[in-house]
Design a protein around this motif. Sequence first.
Motif, PDB file in Angstrom:
ATOM      1  N   PRO A 209       0.831  -1.206   0.000  1.00  0.00           N
ATOM      2  CA  PRO A 209       0.000   0.000   0.000  1.00  0.00           C
ATOM      3  C   PRO A 209       0.862   1.251   0.000  1.00  0.00           C
ATOM      4  CG  PRO A 209       0.072  -0.932   2.195  1.00  0.00           C
ATOM      5  CD  PRO A 209       0.794  -1.908   1.297  1.00  0.00           C
ATOM      6  N   ALA A 210       0.425   2.275  -0.714  1.00  0.00           N
ATOM      7  CA  ALA A 210       1.204   3.500  -0.849  1.00  0.00           C
ATOM      8  C   ALA A 210       0.274   4.648  -1.202  1.00  0.00           C
ATOM      9  CB  ALA A 210       2.283   3.331  -1.919  1.00  0.00           C
ATOM     10  N   PHE A 211       0.834   5.846  -1.312  1.00  0.00           N
ATOM     11  CA  PHE A 211       0.035   6.971  -1.794  1.00  0.00           C
ATOM     12  C   PHE A 211       0.896   7.864  -2.675  1.00  0.00           C
ATOM     13  CE2 PHE A 211       1.557   8.473   2.412  1.00  0.00           C
ATOM     14  CZ  PHE A 211       2.116   9.710   2.086  1.00  0.00           C
ATOM     15  N   LEU A 212       0.216   8.646  -3.499  1.00  0.00           N
ATOM     16  CA  LEU A 212       0.871   9.635  -4.347  1.00  0.00           C
ATOM     17  C   LEU A 212       0.751  11.011  -3.705  1.00  0.00           C
ATOM     18  CD1 LEU A 212      -0.422   8.669  -7.920  1.00  0.00           C
ATOM     19  CD2 LEU A 212       1.818   8.142  -6.930  1.00  0.00           C
ATOM     20  N   THR A 213       1.792  11.798  -3.812  1.00  0.00           N
ATOM     21  CA  THR A 213       1.755  13.193  -3.417  1.00  0.00           C
ATOM     22  C   THR A 213       2.676  13.957  -4.365  1.00  0.00           C
ATOM     23  OG1 THR A 213       1.877  14.731  -1.551  1.00  0.00           O
ATOM     24  CG2 THR A 213       3.613  13.055  -1.700  1.00  0.00           C
ATOM     25  N   ALA A 214       2.896  15.229  -4.078  1.00  0.00           N
ATOM     26  CA  ALA A 214       3.739  16.035  -4.962  1.00  0.00           C
ATOM     27  C   ALA A 214       5.204  15.620  -4.858  1.00  0.00           C
ATOM     28  CB  ALA A 214       3.594  17.514  -4.604  1.00  0.00           C
ATOM     29  N   GLY A 215       5.919  15.714  -5.968  1.00  0.00           N
ATOM     30  CA  GLY A 215       7.329  15.366  -5.978  1.00  0.00           C
ATOM     31  C   GLY A 215       8.168  16.307  -5.138  1.00  0.00           C
ATOM     32  N   HIS A 216       7.798  17.600  -5.104  1.00  0.00           N
ATOM     33  CA  HIS A 216       8.590  18.527  -4.299  1.00  0.00           C
ATOM     34  C   HIS A 216       8.397  18.264  -2.810  1.00  0.00           C
ATOM     35  CE1 HIS A 216       4.791  20.903  -4.815  1.00  0.00           C
ATOM     36  NE2 HIS A 216       5.036  21.262  -3.566  1.00  0.00           N
ATOM     37  N   CYS A 217       7.307  17.578  -2.450  1.00  0.00           N
ATOM     38  CA  CYS A 217       7.160  17.106  -1.065  1.00  0.00           C
ATOM     39  C   CYS A 217       8.076  15.903  -0.845  1.00  0.00           C
ATOM     40  CB  CYS A 217       5.715  16.720  -0.778  1.00  0.00           C
ATOM     41  SG  CYS A 217       4.534  18.078  -0.959  1.00  0.00           S
ATOM     42  N   GLY A 218       8.129  15.013  -1.838  1.00  0.00           N
ATOM     43  CA  GLY A 218       8.938  13.803  -1.732  1.00  0.00           C
ATOM     44  C   GLY A 218      10.424  14.079  -1.639  1.00  0.00           C
ATOM     45  N   VAL A 219      10.889  15.168  -2.271  1.00  0.00           N
ATOM     46  CA  VAL A 219      12.313  15.491  -2.173  1.00  0.00           C
ATOM     47  C   VAL A 219      12.608  16.334  -0.944  1.00  0.00           C
ATOM     48  CG1 VAL A 219      12.629  15.346  -4.672  1.00  0.00           C
ATOM     49  CG2 VAL A 219      12.122  17.561  -3.627  1.00  0.00           C
ATOM     50  N   ALA A 234       5.025   6.525   6.747  1.00  0.00           N
ATOM     51  CA  ALA A 234       5.289   6.201   5.344  1.00  0.00           C
ATOM     52  C   ALA A 234       6.651   6.751   4.927  1.00  0.00           C
ATOM     53  CB  ALA A 234       4.186   6.774   4.454  1.00  0.00           C
ATOM     54  N   THR A 235       7.258   6.088   3.938  1.00  0.00           N
ATOM     55  CA  THR A 235       8.596   6.450   3.474  1.00  0.00           C
ATOM     56  C   THR A 235       8.591   6.634   1.960  1.00  0.00           C
ATOM     57  OG1 THR A 235       9.582   5.165   5.277  1.00  0.00           O
ATOM     58  CG2 THR A 235      11.009   5.729   3.416  1.00  0.00           C
ATOM     59  N   VAL A 236       9.244   7.680   1.501  1.00  0.00           N
ATOM     60  CA  VAL A 236       9.293   7.975   0.068  1.00  0.00           C
ATOM     61  C   VAL A 236      10.035   6.860  -0.663  1.00  0.00           C
ATOM     62  CG1 VAL A 236      10.165   9.566  -1.685  1.00  0.00           C
ATOM     63  CG2 VAL A 236       9.173  10.457   0.433  1.00  0.00           C
ATOM     64  N   ASP A 237       9.420   6.348  -1.712  1.00  0.00           N
ATOM     65  CA  ASP A 237      10.027   5.312  -2.536  1.00  0.00           C
ATOM     66  C   ASP A 237      10.633   5.913  -3.805  1.00  0.00           C
ATOM     67  OD1 ASP A 237      10.308   2.308  -3.169  1.00  0.00           O
ATOM     68  OD2 ASP A 237       9.306   3.072  -4.957  1.00  0.00           O
ATOM     69  N   GLN A 238       9.893   6.839  -4.443  1.00  0.00           N
ATOM     70  CA  GLN A 238      10.369   7.507  -5.652  1.00  0.00           C
ATOM     71  C   GLN A 238       9.856   8.939  -5.635  1.00  0.00           C
ATOM     72  OE1 GLN A 238       9.640   5.240  -9.396  1.00  0.00           O
ATOM     73  NE2 GLN A 238       8.853   3.617  -8.077  1.00  0.00           N
ATOM     74  N   ALA A 239      10.642   9.865  -6.165  1.00  0.00           N
ATOM     75  CA  ALA A 239      10.203  11.254  -6.252  1.00  0.00           C
ATOM     76  C   ALA A 239      10.826  11.924  -7.467  1.00  0.00           C
ATOM     77  CB  ALA A 239      10.570  12.020  -4.983  1.00  0.00           C
ATOM     78  N   THR A 240      10.026  12.711  -8.174  1.00  0.00           N
ATOM     79  CA  THR A 240      10.503  13.459  -9.336  1.00  0.00           C
ATOM     80  C   THR A 240      10.139  14.927  -9.166  1.00  0.00           C
ATOM     81  OG1 THR A 240      10.300  11.583 -10.859  1.00  0.00           O
ATOM     82  CG2 THR A 240      10.260  13.788 -11.824  1.00  0.00           C
ATOM     83  N   PHE A 241      11.136  15.801  -9.138  1.00  0.00           N
ATOM     84  CA  PHE A 241      10.975  17.258  -9.070  1.00  0.00           C
ATOM     85  C   PHE A 241      12.355  17.891  -8.960  1.00  0.00           C
ATOM     86  CE2 PHE A 241      10.743  21.323  -6.873  1.00  0.00           C
ATOM     87  CZ  PHE A 241       9.765  21.965  -7.609  1.00  0.00           C
ATOM     88  N   ASP A 244      10.628  16.214 -15.437  1.00  0.00           N
ATOM     89  CA  ASP A 244       9.477  15.686 -16.176  1.00  0.00           C
ATOM     90  C   ASP A 244       8.331  15.348 -15.232  1.00  0.00           C
ATOM     91  OD1 ASP A 244      10.927  15.875 -18.535  1.00  0.00           O
ATOM     92  OD2 ASP A 244      11.732  13.848 -18.324  1.00  0.00           O
ATOM     93  N   GLY A 245       7.915  16.309 -14.437  1.00  0.00           N
ATOM     94  CA  GLY A 245       6.787  16.089 -13.557  1.00  0.00           C
ATOM     95  C   GLY A 245       7.067  16.486 -12.125  1.00  0.00           C
ATOM     96  N   ASP A 246       6.023  16.376 -11.291  1.00  0.00           N
ATOM     97  CA  ASP A 246       6.087  16.732  -9.878  1.00  0.00           C
ATOM     98  C   ASP A 246       5.265  15.712  -9.102  1.00  0.00           C
ATOM     99  OD1 ASP A 246       6.256  17.907  -7.419  1.00  0.00           O
ATOM    100  OD2 ASP A 246       5.244  19.775  -7.961  1.00  0.00           O
ATOM    101  N   PHE A 247       5.859  14.544  -8.831  1.00  0.00           N
ATOM    102  CA  PHE A 247       5.109  13.460  -8.190  1.00  0.00           C
ATOM    103  C   PHE A 247       6.039  12.600  -7.351  1.00  0.00           C
ATOM    104  CE2 PHE A 247       6.410  12.167 -12.445  1.00  0.00           C
ATOM    105  CZ  PHE A 247       7.062  10.960 -12.214  1.00  0.00           C
ATOM    106  N   ALA A 248       5.461  11.955  -6.349  1.00  0.00           N
ATOM    107  CA  ALA A 248       6.216  11.056  -5.483  1.00  0.00           C
ATOM    108  C   ALA A 248       5.340   9.878  -5.090  1.00  0.00           C
ATOM    109  CB  ALA A 248       6.700  11.785  -4.231  1.00  0.00           C
ATOM    110  N   LEU A 249       5.962   8.704  -5.005  1.00  0.00           N
ATOM    111  CA  LEU A 249       5.313   7.508  -4.482  1.00  0.00           C
ATOM    112  C   LEU A 249       5.837   7.296  -3.065  1.00  0.00           C
ATOM    113  CD1 LEU A 249       3.574   4.905  -4.987  1.00  0.00           C
ATOM    114  CD2 LEU A 249       5.728   3.776  -5.574  1.00  0.00           C
ATOM    115  N   VAL A 250       4.923   7.254  -2.107  1.00  0.00           N
ATOM    116  CA  VAL A 250       5.286   7.099  -0.704  1.00  0.00           C
ATOM    117  C   VAL A 250       4.621   5.826  -0.176  1.00  0.00           C
ATOM    118  CG1 VAL A 250       5.382   8.238   1.546  1.00  0.00           C
ATOM    119  CG2 VAL A 250       5.268   9.624  -0.544  1.00  0.00           C
ATOM    120  N   LYS A 251       5.422   4.876   0.283  1.00  0.00           N
ATOM    121  CA  LYS A 251       4.892   3.593   0.743  1.00  0.00           C
ATOM    122  C   LYS A 251       4.613   3.632   2.245  1.00  0.00           C
ATOM    123  CE  LYS A 251       7.102   0.563  -2.683  1.00  0.00           C
ATOM    124  NZ  LYS A 251       7.993  -0.622  -2.855  1.00  0.00           N
TER     125      LYS A 251
END
Length: 483
Positions: A209-219, A234-241, A244-251
């Motif tokens: 289980p995970a959630f999406l949020t903004a990449g600038h939050c993830g970094v 929850a812990t950030v798994d991937q983040a882009t910012f 090519d986008g502004d998104f993060a996957l947080v598990k």
Amino acid sequence: MSHKRVTKRKAIIAAGGVAALGAAAILLPQANASQDGTSDGAASVKTLKAGDASDLASQLEKLLGDAFAGSYYDDAGKQLVVNVVNVSGDKNNVVVQAEKAGAKVREVENSKAELEAAAKTLKAKATVPGTSWAVDPKTNKILVTADSTVTGNKWDQVDSTVKTLGSGMATIRKSAGTLKPLVSGGDAIFGGGARCSLGFNVTAGDGSPAFLTAGHCGVAAEQWSDSQNGQPIATVDQATFPGDGDFALVKYDDPNTQAPSEVNTGQQTVAISQAAEATVGTQVFRMGSTTGLNDGQVLGLDATVNYPEGTVTGLIQTDVCAEPGDSGGSLFTQDGQAIGLTSGGSGDCTVGGETFFQPVTTALAAVGATLGDGGAGAGDAAGGAGAGAGAVDENGDGIDDNTGEAIQGGGDAGAGAVDENGDGIDDNTGEAIQGGGDAAADGGADQNANGGADASGDGQDQSGNGKNRKGGQQDGSGVNESH
């Protein structure tokens, strides 16, 4: 036989803050309204829901090829308007194809290729912090926006570039606010002193289980909590910012977290059925931890935004207001389609402004996740097929509020925590069957139960009170606290 309790954290998508009454008034009465049918005007132009219009636009883009020059949704008429250019001299055939598909056709001057070339010129010559641009299909031009920090030589650079493109290709306007990512210190989901908003619950590629949020939050922070100064959940798994986008996957740190695919607006829970592409003109709703629920329209697609931290491409431009702390919050339609994640913008919810969003479809593809819980038990009384469907109602207590009787889980053995004997116990292992609402946890009633009892017959969840805490944002966290 002994019964094994299954630890399941309950998480719900609900960004903190009081819902804006104006947006709620629009959302609530029309949540289940149908707009299917045929318009009273031209018989060939179909009346469409926003999601159906988005699907049709994608189909027509492939069908029309170079003749396709963008599209937008006419929210008042519930119609898809498609721009076409006469690239091959066979205009009538292009128009006929689009009209047969149910779209309203409009001939325009600028082709998609010409608009894309103009955007490349802007990138090369006008990439100045505080600017953004996106194609506006209603005008068939690129709209360039410059915020209050773009002055002097910077303004001259952007303005002269727009002028070289010509008034028929691009226009420029000033914005009173300051273009920035909408992250802040405060209370919602917390990490490293920053406050953001949870977007949509998802299932990661490995099934967790995970959630999406903004990449600038993830970094900004690796670990996130659901309360200020609280323990990470929850812990950030991937983040882009930026880029090519502004998104993060947080598990979620607890692999048994229940993460339902829904948005809690504070006044109602909107089930999120699927991710969808945005269409210009579509009415959308944004939920955020600072300003709650607000609505507006999609203004442009594939927007480029030049934040002080760097350039971000591929965003959705809207006139929905937002403020610091709303970053990562969910953008969705009234019929439950996930559209975007709040990135940034200018202005606020007092004077208005523009806000940009990361498309959910692009984020999901990039991180390899799927929307929602993958059918593994959202704990939703109206849940669809799959494990645990219908095992727990919206109150989380397994009780039908109308009849007072236990809600029966759907599906075959294990799907609703009920096996063939009706006792929720695996006859081979003697352990409780796991599912979205299993017999041993969270009020997932078996066939012998009265009022949502678990296999031990006490009707209690792990907290011993028979209830899960509902996601009502008391702590502004946007995530339910587990018991």
